[in-house]
Design an enzyme around this catalytic site. Structure first.
Site, PDB file in Angstrom:
ATOM      1  N   SER A 208       7.034   0.630   7.600  1.00 23.12           N
ATOM      2  CA  SER A 208       6.329   1.897   7.411  1.00 23.12           C
ATOM      3  C   SER A 208       6.957   2.997   8.272  1.00 23.12           C
ATOM      4  O   SER A 208       8.160   3.251   8.175  1.00 23.12           O
ATOM      5  CB  SER A 208       4.841   1.702   7.706  1.00 23.12           C
ATOM      6  OG  SER A 208       4.073   2.775   7.239  1.00 23.12           O
TER       7      SER A 208
ATOM      8  N   GLU B  54       2.064   1.069  -3.916  1.00 19.83           N
ATOM      9  CA  GLU B  54       1.960   1.895  -2.714  1.00 19.83           C
ATOM     10  C   GLU B  54       2.575   3.268  -2.947  1.00 19.83           C
ATOM     11  O   GLU B  54       3.535   3.419  -3.703  1.00 19.83           O
ATOM     12  CB  GLU B  54       2.595   1.217  -1.508  1.00 19.83           C
ATOM     13  CG  GLU B  54       4.049   0.830  -1.621  1.00 19.83           C
ATOM     14  CD  GLU B  54       4.589   0.301  -0.288  1.00 19.83           C
ATOM     15  OE1 GLU B  54       4.500   1.050   0.707  1.00 19.83           O
ATOM     16  OE2 GLU B  54       5.083  -0.831  -0.252  1.00 19.83           O
TER      17      GLU B  54
ATOM     18  N   HIS C 297       1.411  -2.074   0.517  1.00 21.37           N
ATOM     19  CA  HIS C 297       2.134  -1.569   1.675  1.00 21.37           C
ATOM     20  C   HIS C 297       2.244  -2.633   2.765  1.00 21.37           C
ATOM     21  O   HIS C 297       1.240  -3.178   3.224  1.00 21.37           O
ATOM     22  CB  HIS C 297       1.384  -0.341   2.212  1.00 21.37           C
ATOM     23  CG  HIS C 297       2.080   0.371   3.324  1.00 21.37           C
ATOM     24  ND1 HIS C 297       3.303   0.988   3.166  1.00 21.37           N
ATOM     25  CD2 HIS C 297       1.729   0.578   4.618  1.00 21.37           C
ATOM     26  CE1 HIS C 297       3.662   1.546   4.302  1.00 21.37           C
ATOM     27  NE2 HIS C 297       2.730   1.301   5.200  1.00 21.37           N
TER      28      HIS C 297
END
Length: 297
Positions: free
Chosen positions: A147, A238, A268
């Site tokens: 991320s 996502e 995610h």
């Protein structure tokens, strides 16, 4: 059949427990507590060892599995630059230590809003140098992250190149956040984890007065020439799917050896469920292989 049911259960859990916590009206301090509890479901493999310490003056957790090897992975955790920690990612880092055969050093870099850009990047660079000072050759150091930590990993490689420092052996990024402008977010039919309003707020908190188009904030706008081999993994469910695909496209166009894997109907950073969800376990196994293959002999 059982794996399909598990995927459904985990997706519902993310949607009911994690996604509501990532709401822009919830104070960051509360989100940090809620997410730290949510990550308790991510469990490291049995036999994994953890050692807490410091690296370049910042807390770090070093994960290892089996016998020590010549390689180390500098791991940069996700959380929109405002939440998350080395502790929340012990499960994922433990599985990556097992599959890569490397020591995995997960850094607690400084978080916004208390410490906006470039604090996280400065801490990552200092940790890179500290690993070299500990005796690891650059070609025996891989950089990985998920991320925001995935975007930070790319930004760190760009800074190292631009300041004429040695490069890591490889880059591995899970669901990387590479465009903080959010101008081309994907719109999946189902998004079990992230809310665009939350990521937009996190981007503002981290960037401060800096332009969101700065490549060290949004690497997709940067120059990829000379970066090491890259593995990019992302789920189809996502909002950051486009970030991953644009990252891979830009890297390939610059001549970087790049492998992009899109996992249908996963969410995610689904890799946190490694050891439970077969496809997550397989994804981390691929990541470990990518890291091993690019370490110098």
């Amino acid at each position: 059949m059982l794996q399909h049911l598990l995927e459904t259960t985990l997706r519902q859990t993310m949607n009911r427990l994690v996604r509501p916590a990532l709401h822009p009206v919830i104070p960051v301090s509360v989100q940090r507590t809620l997410i730290s509890q949510a990550y308790r479901s991510s469990v490291a493999p049995r036999g994994c060892r953890f050692q807490a310490g410091t690296l370049a003056g910042r807390p770090v957790i070093k994960s290892s599995f089996g016998q020590a090897t010549r390689g180390v992975v500098l791991y940069l955790h996700g959380g929109g630059y405002i939440i998350g920690s080395a502790a929340t990612h012990k499960g994922l880092s433990g599985h990556l230590a097992k599959t890569s055969g490397c020591l995995v050093a997960t850094l607690d870099y400084r978080l916004a809003p208390e410490h906006p850009f470039p604090a996280a990047l400065d801490d990552a660079e200092a940790a890179w140098q500290a690993l070299i000072d500990e005796g690891f050759a650059p070609e025996h150091i891989a950089i990985a992250g998920d991320s925001a930590g995935g975007g930070l990993a790319i930004a760190l490689a760009m800074r190292l190149r631009d300041t004429h420092q040695p490069m890591p052996s490889s880059l591995t990024v899970f669901s990387p956040w590479t465009d903080l402008t959010q101008q081309t977010l994907y719109s999946p039919a189902c998004e079990p984890v992230l809310q665009a309003r939350w990521t937009a707020k996190a981007a503002t908190l981290y960037a401060g007065d800096e332009s969101l188009r700065n490549p060290l904030l949004s690497p997709v706008f940067g120059n990829f020439q000379g970066l090491p081999p890259m593995l990019v993994q992302v789920g189809s469910q996502e909002i950051l799917l486009n970030d991953a695909e644009r990252l891979a496209s830009a890297a390939r166009a610059a001549g970087v050896k790049t492998q992009l894997e899109v996992f249908n109907n996963l969410w995610h950073v689904f890799q946190v469920h490694s050891g439970q969800l077969d496809r997550a376990t397989a994804a981390v196994a691929t990541a470990g292989l990518h890291i091993r293959e690019h370490l110098a002999d």
